[in-house]
Write a protein that holds these residues in place. Structure first.
Motif, mmCIF file in Angstrom:
data_model
loop_
_atom_site.group_PDB
_atom_site.id
_atom_site.type_symbol
_atom_site.label_atom_id
_atom_site.label_comp_id
_atom_site.label_asym_id
_atom_site.label_seq_id
_atom_site.Cartn_x
_atom_site.Cartn_y
_atom_site.Cartn_z
ATOM 1 N N GLU A 75 -13.363 -67.955 48.453
ATOM 2 C CA GLU A 75 -14.327 -67.550 49.470
ATOM 3 C C GLU A 75 -13.683 -67.410 50.846
ATOM 4 O O GLU A 75 -13.966 -66.474 51.588
ATOM 5 C CB GLU A 75 -15.450 -68.598 49.526
ATOM 6 N N ALA A 97 -24.060 -56.945 52.074
ATOM 7 C CA ALA A 97 -24.082 -58.325 51.586
ATOM 8 C C ALA A 97 -23.459 -59.251 52.612
ATOM 9 O O ALA A 97 -22.749 -58.824 53.510
ATOM 10 C CB ALA A 97 -23.305 -58.412 50.273
ATOM 11 N N TYR A 98 -23.728 -60.533 52.454
ATOM 12 C CA TYR A 98 -23.053 -61.537 53.274
ATOM 13 C C TYR A 98 -21.886 -62.100 52.474
ATOM 14 O O TYR A 98 -21.738 -61.814 51.272
ATOM 15 C CB TYR A 98 -24.024 -62.615 53.769
ATOM 16 N N TYR A 114 -20.783 -64.887 50.979
ATOM 17 C CA TYR A 114 -20.885 -65.538 49.671
ATOM 18 C C TYR A 114 -21.311 -64.549 48.596
ATOM 19 O O TYR A 114 -20.809 -64.590 47.471
ATOM 20 C CB TYR A 114 -21.857 -66.725 49.730
ATOM 21 N N GLU A 115 -22.232 -63.645 48.935
ATOM 22 C CA GLU A 115 -22.675 -62.625 47.968
ATOM 23 C C GLU A 115 -21.507 -61.739 47.533
ATOM 24 O O GLU A 115 -21.393 -61.385 46.362
ATOM 25 C CB GLU A 115 -23.758 -61.723 48.579
ATOM 26 N N ALA A 166 -19.375 -63.651 45.154
ATOM 27 C CA ALA A 166 -20.065 -63.748 43.862
ATOM 28 C C ALA A 166 -19.978 -62.426 43.091
ATOM 29 O O ALA A 166 -19.710 -62.419 41.884
ATOM 30 C CB ALA A 166 -21.529 -64.157 44.075
ATOM 31 N N ARG A 167 -20.179 -61.305 43.782
ATOM 32 C CA ARG A 167 -20.086 -59.990 43.115
ATOM 33 C C ARG A 167 -18.680 -59.752 42.577
ATOM 34 O O ARG A 167 -18.513 -59.228 41.467
ATOM 35 C CB ARG A 167 -20.439 -58.872 44.092
ATOM 36 N N ARG A 191 -27.135 -65.604 58.898
ATOM 37 C CA ARG A 191 -26.057 -65.041 58.075
ATOM 38 C C ARG A 191 -25.639 -63.699 58.643
ATOM 39 O O ARG A 191 -26.457 -62.932 59.133
ATOM 40 C CB ARG A 191 -26.542 -64.829 56.635
#
Length: 116
Positions: free
Chosen positions: A45, A26-27, A29-30, A33-34, A74
């Motif tokens: 963040e 993932a990057y 932000y992902e 979010a997770r 990204r």
């Protein structure tokens, strides 16, 4: 409680992020979010990005640049073999600490059981 939780997370966030990446690359932000989906709602963040730089420098993740529809490419992070080894050690340490803390908690809740 929020300050205490923040302090406890500081020592475990690397393992938590690596565990997240063990499921799927993932990057930044992902990942944030997770973590929020998992109930870590107070994670900022910027904290995650700083941590990603550290784990990248320590060789625990591989980074791939993926084109973005908006802005620069990204950085997608994936756990590598060294990161997986670190994560396994993290889980062993976590289990050890969690068991001891639970014993302490049980003892303080039930001090009369000590002599039994």
């Amino acid at each position: 409680m929020a300050k205490q939780m923040t302090e406890m997370l500081k020592g475990t966030l690397e393992g938590i992020v690596l565990a997240t990446l063990a499921g799927q690359p993932a990057y930044g932000y992902e990942i944030t979010a997770r973590l929020r989906e998992q109930g870590f709602s107070d994670i900022v963040e910027g904290t995650v990005y700083a941590l990603l730089i550290r784990v990248e420098q320590r060789g625990l993740v591989d980074v791939t640049k993926v084109p973005s529809e908006k802005g620069p490419p990204r950085k997608v992070y994936s756990i590598n073999a060294q990161g997986a080894e670190y994560l396994e050690e993290f889980w062993v340490s976590w289990s050890f600490l969690a068991e001891r803390i639970e014993q302490l908690h049980h003892h303080t809740d039930n001090p009369q059981e000590e002599g039994q």
